[in-house]
Design an enzyme around this catalytic site. Structure first.
Site, PDB file in Angstrom:
ATOM      1  N   SER A   1       6.335  89.123  60.855  1.00 38.35           N
ATOM      2  CA  SER A   1       5.949  90.348  61.558  1.00 38.35           C
ATOM      3  C   SER A   1       6.167  91.631  60.772  1.00 38.35           C
ATOM      4  O   SER A   1       5.535  92.639  61.072  1.00 38.35           O
ATOM      5  CB  SER A   1       6.701  90.441  62.886  1.00 38.35           C
TER       6      SER A   1
ATOM      7  N   HIS B   1       2.406  86.040  65.940  1.00 39.23           N
ATOM      8  CA  HIS B   1       1.537  87.061  65.347  1.00 39.23           C
ATOM      9  C   HIS B   1       0.245  86.488  64.764  1.00 39.23           C
ATOM     10  O   HIS B   1      -0.441  87.164  64.013  1.00 39.23           O
ATOM     11  CB  HIS B   1       2.308  87.828  64.269  1.00 39.23           C
TER      12      HIS B   1
ATOM     13  N   LYS C   1       1.325  89.697  72.527  1.00 43.52           N
ATOM     14  CA  LYS C   1       0.503  90.116  71.391  1.00 43.52           C
ATOM     15  C   LYS C   1      -0.976  89.939  71.762  1.00 43.52           C
ATOM     16  O   LYS C   1      -1.508  90.701  72.539  1.00 43.52           O
ATOM     17  CB  LYS C   1       0.857  89.301  70.146  1.00 43.52           C
TER      18      LYS C   1
END
Length: 400
Positions: free
Chosen positions: A186, A214, A245
């Protein structure tokens, strides 16, 4: 009496020194109104959002919002209980079914946050006589899961295949071993060489857990993450992910094909002893996951945005976290915290929000401006962003 806050004195001083320069507090920004996945009102002005992890822009999808409204009407605002008591509604089961379908896996568990998913699965799987081998740049939730389970933790240098093998070679053959990796890391937005690391872990008898927080939604042909893109998804034992996300809401999950996976519902403390997600949240998540499966056009556009922004920033003279674009995260490396904060504020004054990331959260004590692109950023917005970076960079002396 010992002041339990004394251990934070260095951090308190760093914060006070930073704010004494007159810079806006970069860790206390208020979004007064969110207009879309890519625009909000911050400090009274319209601001392009480039630091929200809203990779696929699902937060304002009409179907997703309607699903949440319907669930509020039909099931109320919350469950007031854990999943093993009164906290499993039809929506929770539907959300897990959506995950099984999305990943084409047999088992799926929904946790109340992504943090709890890592905490719950890792701490339950690996105990004090077991070994966890993990990338040193692993997320805080992974480290906390290791600590809670009291396993023997063996870190290795970031993305270093040889270092991983050296650690694995030293361990007893008959010991319980769990290798933990991330698809996309990240801070720098770099991708793990899973196609080499996963087979290596299997060679030494280790189970493998990959955090795809991610990368879910946009990496891989079907958006299943780096595991899918690198052809090892069938060899990974557990995939951890989050709804905060690409899915565009809140919550976490684990999917697996392990035949004993379901027992985790009875033995994972962060699952058993936490209130379950509100019905509206799991309804939005299930709807979003269903749409992500068929979002190839969005995935393609997000990759174009990433390539264009990465190339443009590099051309302007900024030092970036990766040589080439590898994900929707582009990290701009700053000389120090003071210069990073000045650049962050200059961008905010231009009408652009990015994340200011600082040690100890960052690798190698770097200060970063972390950009998170969205599939709904228009070509025009990416052009505006590059112009803002150029003006702010020159004004602060970050580029010539």
């Amino acid at each position: 009496m010992t002041d339990l806050f004394t251990k934070f004195d260095d951090l308190i001083k760093t914060r006070e020194d930073l704010l004494s320069t007159g810079v806006t507090d970069p860790f206390n920004l208020v979004m007064e109104k969110v207009l879309s996945p890519t625009v909000a009102i911050c400090n009274g002005r319209e601001t392009i959002l480039l630091g929200t992890y809203n990779y696929m822009g699902m937060t304002f999808d009409p179907d997703v919002i309607q699903a949440g409204k319907d669930a509020l009407d039909n099931f109320g605002s919350g469950t007031t209980g854990s999943r093993v008591l009164n906290g499993t509604y039809a929506g929770h089961k539907a959300c897990e079914e959506a995950l099984r379908d999305f990943y084409d896996m047999d088992g799926a568990m929904v946790f109340s946050t992504g943090y709890l998913a890592n905490l719950g699965v890792i701490s339950t799987l690996a105990g004090k006589d077991d070994y966890i081998i993990l990338d040193i740049d692993s997320h805080a939730s992974i480290y906390d899961g290791c600590a809670m389970g009291n396993a023997n933790v063996i870190p290795f240098r970031h993305n270093d295949i040889e270092a991983l093998e050296k650690r694995l070679k030293r361990l007893p053959e008959d010991a319980g071993k769990l290798v933990i990796l991330e698809g996309v890391y990240s801070m720098l937005g770099d991708v793990a060489p899973l196609d080499k690391m996963v087979p290596l872990a299997k060679k030494y008898g280790a189970m493998v857990l990959v955090d795809e927080a991610h990368s879910m939604g946009f990496i891989g042909e079907n958006g299943r993450g780096v595991c899918e893109a690198q052809g090892v998804i069938d060899d990974v034992d557990f995939i951890i992910g989050t709804f905060s996300k690409s899915v565009g809401t809140v919550g976490g999950f684990c999917v697996s094909n392990h035949p004993k996976f379901e027992i985790l519902r009875l033995v994972s403390r962060p699952y058993v002893f936490t209130a379950s997600l509100p019905p509206s949240v799991v309804a939005t998540a299930a709807t979003s996951i269903g749409k992500l499966k068929h979002a190839k056009a969005k995935r393609d556009h997000l990759w174009e945005n990433s390539k264009r922004l990465h190339g443009g920033l590099k051309k302007l003279g900024f030092q970036l976290g990766t040589e080439d674009p590898q994900s929707a995260i582009i990290a701009v490396i700053m000389p120090d915290l003071e210069k990073g904060a000045a650049m962050w504020e200059a961008l905010l004054n231009e009408g652009l929000y990015v994340n200011l990331a600082r040690p100890p959260a960052t690798p190698a004590n770097m200060t970063l401006l972390r950009c998170s692109l969205c599939a709904l950023h228009s070509d025009e917005q990416v052009g505006e962003i590059l112009g803002m970076f150029e003006r702010a960079g020159r004004a602060t002396g970050c580029i010539d």
